[in-house]
Design a protein around this motif. Structure first.
Motif, short mmCIF file in Angstrom:
data_model
loop_
_atom_site.label_atom_id
_atom_site.label_comp_id
_atom_site.label_asym_id
_atom_site.label_seq_id
_atom_site.Cartn_x
_atom_site.Cartn_y
_atom_site.Cartn_z
N UNK A 112 0.83 -1.21 0.00
CA UNK A 112 0.00 0.00 0.00
C UNK A 112 0.86 1.26 0.00
N UNK A 113 1.97 1.22 0.73
CA UNK A 113 2.85 2.38 0.78
C UNK A 113 3.46 2.66 -0.59
N UNK A 114 3.77 1.59 -1.32
CA UNK A 114 4.32 1.78 -2.67
C UNK A 114 3.31 2.49 -3.57
N UNK A 115 2.07 2.02 -3.56
CA UNK A 115 1.05 2.64 -4.41
C UNK A 115 0.70 4.05 -3.92
N UNK A 116 0.79 4.27 -2.62
CA UNK A 116 0.65 5.64 -2.10
C UNK A 116 1.76 6.53 -2.66
N UNK A 117 2.96 5.97 -2.77
CA UNK A 117 4.07 6.73 -3.32
C UNK A 117 3.84 7.11 -4.78
N UNK A 118 3.30 6.19 -5.57
CA UNK A 118 2.95 6.50 -6.96
C UNK A 118 1.93 7.63 -7.00
N UNK A 119 0.95 7.54 -6.11
CA UNK A 119 -0.09 8.57 -6.01
C UNK A 119 0.52 9.94 -5.68
N UNK A 120 1.42 9.97 -4.70
CA UNK A 120 2.03 11.23 -4.30
C UNK A 120 2.98 11.77 -5.38
N UNK A 121 3.65 10.89 -6.10
CA UNK A 121 4.51 11.34 -7.20
C UNK A 121 3.67 12.05 -8.26
N UNK A 122 2.50 11.50 -8.54
CA UNK A 122 1.60 12.12 -9.52
C UNK A 122 1.15 13.50 -9.04
N UNK A 123 0.72 13.60 -7.78
CA UNK A 123 0.25 14.89 -7.27
C UNK A 123 1.40 15.90 -7.20
N UNK A 124 2.61 15.42 -6.96
CA UNK A 124 3.76 16.32 -6.94
C UNK A 124 4.00 16.93 -8.32
N UNK A 125 3.89 16.11 -9.37
CA UNK A 125 4.06 16.61 -10.73
C UNK A 125 3.00 17.66 -11.07
#
Length: 222
Positions: A112-125
């Protein structure tokens, strides 16, 4: 195919965790997970285009659309951060795929933390893109600059993010709910959508109050 996913996912993780992450979702589920990202990305690109492609109006008239559009993009990115920081990390009501993979141990939590990281990378962009838009537009003399436009755009972007993310992840694909393990999670899901619509309406109301202002009047009043 599994070996390929293992090379892509969490390249610094140990091999068992890599394998668990790569096997956490099927190809169809991965596609479903990325659909909200794709839609939000397309929306961001469209709004960003509208922000940059405004036509220069006569010197006497300022345009309100560019600042609204740029603030909306920034609101989409910040809305994602609010969701991730508040619900995923502080309250820990849900994680990105917590309805599919319940985070009860180290491995499931890491997935779950990995997919949260993908989510946060998207919002950062998206957030970076919004900041760049604002930086560019604030240097334009023909752009109307008013706090109502900025705040209204932020609220609309935040609401649009919540609406798209909530509809797909909470209701359509059911990757998580607003509050997992609650006795009636649908109440939280519906309330989340209602709040999203409310802040969109509030943002629109703030923007609607500001009309295009003549350049000379604006300089006099500012």
């Amino acid at each position: 195919m599994n070996n390929l996913w293992m090379l892509i996912f969490c390249v610094t993780c140990n091999r068992p965790l890599q394998k668990a992450i790569s096997a956490s979702l099927t190809e169809i589920e991965m596609l479903q997970l990325f659909i909200p990202f794709i839609l939000l990305g397309l929306l961001t690109a469209f709004v960003g285009y509208k922000a940059l492609a405004f036509k220069n109006k006569p010197q006497a008239l300022l345009s309100q659309s560019p600042l609204v559009a740029a603030a909306c993009v920034l609101g989409i990115g910040l809305g994602g951060f609010i969701d991730g920081i508040v619900f995923h990390q502080i309250l820990q009501w849900h994680e990105m795929v917590s309805a599919k993979i319940i985070p009860l141990d180290f491995t499931s939590k890491s997935i779950n933390m990995f997919w949260d990281g993908i989510f946060h990378a998207f919002t950062l962009l998206i957030t970076f893109f919004g900041i760049l838009l604002l930086y560019k537009l604030l240097q334009q003399n023909q752009v109307l600059k008013h706090r109502n436009l900025f705040i209204g755009g932020l609220l609309m972007g935040w609401g649009l993010f919540n609406l798209i993310e909530g509809l797909f992840n909470h209701h359509v694909f059911k990757f998580h709910t607003v509050k997992d393990f609650d006795l009636n999670p649908q109440i939280w899901n519906i309330s989340f959508l209602a709040f999203s619509i409310l802040i969109i309406v509030l943002g629109y109301f703030l923007i609607y109050k500001i009309k295009n202002i003549h350049h000379e009047n604006w300089r006099t009043n500012s």
